[in-house]
Design an enzyme around this catalytic site. Structure first.
Site, PDB file in Angstrom:
ATOM      1  N   TYR A  33       0.840  -1.207   0.000  1.00 55.46           N
ATOM      2  CA  TYR A  33       0.000   0.000   0.000  1.00 55.46           C
ATOM      3  C   TYR A  33       0.879   1.262   0.000  1.00 55.46           C
ATOM      4  O   TYR A  33       0.575   2.250  -0.679  1.00 55.46           O
ATOM      5  CB  TYR A  33      -0.911   0.040   1.235  1.00 55.46           C
ATOM      6  CG  TYR A  33      -2.029  -0.973   1.275  1.00 55.46           C
ATOM      7  CD1 TYR A  33      -2.167  -1.944   0.295  1.00 55.46           C
ATOM      8  CD2 TYR A  33      -2.970  -0.963   2.307  1.00 55.46           C
ATOM      9  CE1 TYR A  33      -3.193  -2.878   0.347  1.00 55.46           C
ATOM     10  CE2 TYR A  33      -4.005  -1.890   2.363  1.00 55.46           C
ATOM     11  CZ  TYR A  33      -4.097  -2.849   1.385  1.00 55.46           C
ATOM     12  OH  TYR A  33      -5.117  -3.761   1.445  1.00 55.46           O
ATOM     13  N   ASP A 120      -1.100  -8.648  -3.020  1.00 52.70           N
ATOM     14  CA  ASP A 120       0.259  -8.327  -3.481  1.00 52.70           C
ATOM     15  C   ASP A 120       1.167  -9.541  -3.641  1.00 52.70           C
ATOM     16  O   ASP A 120       2.378  -9.418  -3.681  1.00 52.70           O
ATOM     17  CB  ASP A 120       0.901  -7.276  -2.557  1.00 52.70           C
ATOM     18  CG  ASP A 120       1.452  -7.868  -1.281  1.00 52.70           C
ATOM     19  OD1 ASP A 120       0.914  -8.889  -0.827  1.00 52.70           O
ATOM     20  OD2 ASP A 120       2.431  -7.310  -0.753  1.00 52.70           O
ATOM     21  N   GLU A 121       0.569 -10.724  -3.732  1.00 54.72           N
ATOM     22  CA  GLU A 121       1.395 -11.919  -3.902  1.00 54.72           C
ATOM     23  C   GLU A 121       0.886 -12.744  -5.077  1.00 54.72           C
ATOM     24  O   GLU A 121      -0.317 -12.847  -5.292  1.00 54.72           O
ATOM     25  CB  GLU A 121       1.312 -12.797  -2.647  1.00 54.72           C
ATOM     26  CG  GLU A 121       1.867 -12.160  -1.408  1.00 54.72           C
ATOM     27  CD  GLU A 121       1.680 -13.062  -0.195  1.00 54.72           C
ATOM     28  OE1 GLU A 121       2.002 -14.255  -0.281  1.00 54.72           O
ATOM     29  OE2 GLU A 121       1.195 -12.558   0.821  1.00 54.72           O
TER      30      GLU A 121
HETATM   31  P1  TTP Z   1       2.055  -7.680   3.165  1.00 50.33           P
HETATM   32  O1  TTP Z   1       2.632  -8.267   1.942  1.00 50.33           O
HETATM   33  O2  TTP Z   1       1.993  -8.529   4.375  1.00 50.33           O
HETATM   34  O3  TTP Z   1       2.892  -6.417   3.589  1.00 50.33           O
HETATM   35  P2  TTP Z   1       3.565  -5.326   2.704  1.00 50.33           P
HETATM   36  O4  TTP Z   1       3.522  -5.635   1.270  1.00 50.33           O
HETATM   37  O5  TTP Z   1       3.020  -4.013   3.101  1.00 50.33           O
HETATM   38  O6  TTP Z   1       5.051  -5.356   3.237  1.00 50.33           O
HETATM   39  P3  TTP Z   1       6.203  -6.380   2.886  1.00 50.33           P
HETATM   40  O7  TTP Z   1       7.267  -5.554   2.261  1.00 50.33           O
HETATM   41  O8  TTP Z   1       6.605  -6.912   4.214  1.00 50.33           O
HETATM   42  O9  TTP Z   1       5.659  -7.429   2.009  1.00 50.33           O
HETATM   43  O10 TTP Z   1       0.612  -7.128   2.909  1.00 50.33           O
HETATM   44  C1  TTP Z   1       0.255  -6.493   1.690  1.00 50.33           C
HETATM   45  C2  TTP Z   1      -0.663  -5.310   1.964  1.00 50.33           C
HETATM   46  O11 TTP Z   1      -1.816  -5.755   2.651  1.00 50.33           O
HETATM   47  C3  TTP Z   1      -0.054  -4.270   2.853  1.00 50.33           C
HETATM   48  O12 TTP Z   1       0.648  -3.303   2.098  1.00 50.33           O
HETATM   49  C4  TTP Z   1      -1.193  -3.692   3.584  1.00 50.33           C
HETATM   50  C5  TTP Z   1      -2.253  -4.759   3.569  1.00 50.33           C
HETATM   51  N1  TTP Z   1      -2.409  -5.366   4.896  1.00 50.33           N
HETATM   52  C6  TTP Z   1      -3.587  -5.136   5.599  1.00 50.33           C
HETATM   53  O13 TTP Z   1      -4.465  -4.431   5.135  1.00 50.33           O
HETATM   54  N2  TTP Z   1      -3.728  -5.705   6.810  1.00 50.33           N
HETATM   55  C7  TTP Z   1      -2.771  -6.484   7.371  1.00 50.33           C
HETATM   56  O14 TTP Z   1      -2.955  -6.991   8.485  1.00 50.33           O
HETATM   57  C8  TTP Z   1      -1.560  -6.712   6.626  1.00 50.33           C
HETATM   58  C9  TTP Z   1      -0.460  -7.575   7.187  1.00 50.33           C
HETATM   59  C10 TTP Z   1      -1.436  -6.135   5.400  1.00 50.33           C
HETATM   60 MG    MG Z   2       4.124  -7.479   0.446  1.00 48.65          MG
END
Ligand code: TTP
Ligand code: MG
Length: 604
Positions: A33, A120-121
């Site tokens: 985000y 995001d995966e």
């Molecule tokens: P993630 O992939 O867990 O986190 P991220 O992409 O922000 O960080 P990272 O670099 O560690 O991968 O989650 C993806 C998005 O999902 C994150 O940007 C925000 C959202 N999110 C939520 O809304 N609630 C949550 O509890 C989590 C963990 C993430």
């Molecule tokens: Mg991520």
């Protein structure tokens, strides 16, 4: 953990016997985000940035993480760690979803199966691509390698995964150059390891693991909960048997696990603990449902609930428009707080809705004010069924979701498939005057998508699920259809296809139901579906495609997908071999479902 339930895991060394033939990538966006916000406004890059939802920082950029800010931290705590933290509201997921879709679409360019996992995966099975590339040149691994190999695996997986690491790098570079996002990637021979190894070197990096290190890597995971397919309930059960770490799970005997879980589950848990996973990368399509929820402290007044639903509906309609499919089922969810017990629970109700609530304008799904009004009245009707308004109520969440859809366009190869969705809808319409009251006691269970929700077919908005056309169900429901609900946007396909007089003549003793046709939403007069008179006359004038009979409207024909044009041409050349012709020959066989026959109703 009890010694009694431990066993030596000598079998864990036999990785050479296992299948390492696949090459799987897991790609995860960095601070997703926050990155979307930074791509939109690059000035934010140099600031510690947090994305706030309610009183929580759901994610932050890596600049902010340097201050110790973690995902899902309370805003107050985050501000204590970093008073300069720039906070942006991230409650509107619209742009995050759009970015997620763009990334998914980009990944499809590699022509490999892509499975979307959350926003995001993504998993990508690059096995075939690797096999093409591995034959050429020497290959050098890109990014990090989890432990150096002691010997080469005889199956050649080291070379393959090395090539896979190059592909992962190529994909990550492309995501960055085209969309501006940095990512992490995990490279392994299965999904489990690819996902778990992915975050090892964050951000903007990638890690590869060879199969021989799977057991050792898994043993480093502190909690069994770290394994993606082990949920809270299984974790609790394992912990109650003193199986806490993945290493504990590796060492516990299968016999012991079988006493706790079903045999299949025990074997699966054991395999997972050893880093084994045979699940395929399943190509993702569009989501099964599109929904939004809003949580809050407490709402106890109906008018406030209505406002919440109204705001939610506006946002949901934006998502549905982007998706492009026509919703045919709506679910309302409430979280009720029990003030006495200090507990909350969710309840849902759903009902089918008429696709005619939506219209198609210039190829885009739209909804009129009247349509929105109708949806709101459906929502509030479902709400009234969930809440006994004669008593006080306390809600802490409302949710709305469209849970079933009707495709507007299909890429499927058969003209019969092309017509299928219409068939299910049109049949309801055609049955309007053909009531079979004996069918009212039919089982509606097919319409219920899950046990956690209640399908409510007593509502006025009734359409059959396009995927499960059950004539009897439609008959039972058709009495609830109001006039404005009977039109189906999907019938556009019929008008566009213009099943013409010659085809209809083949269909002796049958006619297209003219009332339904007049209700087709988008059709302009010129392109409207055939009138009764039209059905018996040659409709096409002007130019014709070379292979088409003279009665075919060239413009309509040209607007059909290629494969459908080919199919029609083949049909015209050799009518006996075509689906339509086959369907026509079955005209009198009422027992056959899903044939073009259902398009037509016999003259009364
Ligand atoms: P993630 O992939 O867990 O986190 P991220 O992409 O922000 O960080 P990272 O670099 O560690 O991968 O989650 C993806 C998005 O999902 C994150 O940007 C925000 C959202 N999110 C939520 O809304 N609630 C949550 O509890 C989590 C963990 C993430
Ligand atoms: Mg991520």
């Amino acid at each position: 953990m009890d010694d009694a339930i431990m066993q030596s895991s000598s079998s864990t060394c036999s990785y050479v016997d296992k299948d390492h033939s696949r090459s799987i990538l897991h790609i995860d966006l960095d601070c997703f985000y926050a990155q979307v916000e930074m791509v939109k406004n690059p000035k934010l890059r140099s600031l510690p940035l947090g994305i706030q939802q309610k009183n929580i920082v759901v994610t932050s950029n890596y600049e902010a993480r340097n201050y110790g800010i973690q995902k899902c931290m309370l805003v107050t705590d985050a501000l204590k760690l970093c008073p300069n933290l720039k906070l942006l509201n991230g409650e509107d997921l619209h742009e995050y979803r759009a970015a997620s879709n763009k990334i998914f679409e980009l990944l499809l360019c590699w022509k490999c199966p892509v499975e979307k996992l959350g926003m995001d995966e993504n998993f990508i099975d690059v096995t075939k691509l690797v096999l093409d590339k591995v034959k050429t040149d020497n290959h050098t691994l890109v990014g990090h390698l989890y432990n150096k190999p002691s010997t080469d695996c005889p199956c050649g997986c080291h070379s393959r995964l090395t090539v896979a690491s190059q592909i992962a790098n190529e994909i990550r570079e492309k995501i960055y150059s085209d969309l501006g996002f940095t990512t992490c990637a995990g490279v392994a021979h299965n999904k489990l390891l690819a996902k778990l190894i992915c975050p090892l070197h964050k951000p903007n990096n990638q890690t590869t693991i060879f199969p021989e290190h799977a057991v050792e890597f898994m043993s480093t995971l502190q909690s069994v909960r770290s394994i993606p397919s082990i949920g809270l309930k299984t974790t609790d059960t394992l912990i109650s048997h003193k199986i806490i770490t993945v290493s504990d799970l590796q060492q516990v005997s299968l016999d012991v696990l079988k006493k706790i879980f079903s045999s299949d589950m025990a074997v699966r848990l054991k395999s997972l603990s050893l880093g084994e996973d045979t699940t395929p990368v399943k190509q993702s399509g569009k989501p099964q449902s599109i929904g939004l929820e809003d949580s809050f402290k407490t709402v106890s007044v109906k008018s406030e609930v209505e406002d919440k639903f109204s705001a939610l509906l506006q946002r949901l309609l934006v998502l549905v428009r982007e998706d492009g499919r026509i919703p045919v089922s709506l679910r309302v969810t409430l979280r009720k707080r029990d003030a006495k017990r200090l507990s909350s629970h969710r309840e849902s109700r759903q009902c089918q809705i008429s696709p005619s609530i939506f219209t198609i304008a210039s190829g885009t799904l739209t909804i009129t004010d009247a349509g929105q009004h109708k949806l709101m009245s459906i929502i509030m009707r479902l709400f009234n069924k969930l809440i006994d308004l004669s008593k006080p109520f306390h809600l802490t969440l409302v949710g709305l979701a469209f849970t079933k859809f009707q495709e507007r366009m299909t890429g499927r190869s058969s003209i019969v498939n092309y017509l299928m969705n219409d068939i299910s809808v049109q049949s309801v319409l055609n049955l309007q005057n053909d009531c079979d009251t004996s069918a009212t006691s039919m089982d509606y269970s097919a319409a219920s998508p899950s046990s956690s929700t209640t399908t409510d077919l007593s509502d006025g908005e009734v359409e059959p699920s396009p995927k499960k056309p059950k004539k009897v169900t439609w008959i039972a429901k058709r009495r609830c259809l109001s006039k404005e609900e009977v039109a189906s946007p999907s019938k556009l396909k019929v008008s566009e296809l213009r099943l013409n007089s010659k085809e209809l003549e083949k269909v002796s003793e049958l006619r297209l139901n003219s009332r339904d046709r007049s209700l087709t939403p988008r059709a302009s007069p010129a392109k409207d579906v055939l009138s009764d008179a039209d059905t018996m006359k040659d409709v096409a004038e002007g130019g014709h495609c070379d292979d088409c009979p003279s009665y075919v409207d060239k413009e309509v024909f040209n607007s059909l997908p290629d494969e459908m044009q080919q199919e029609l041409k083949a049909m015209w050349k050799n009518p006996s071999s075509s689906e339509v012709a086959r369907s026509s020959s079955r005209m009198t066989n009422k027992s056959k479902p899903n044939t073009i026959l259902k398009y037509f109703v016999p003259h009364k």
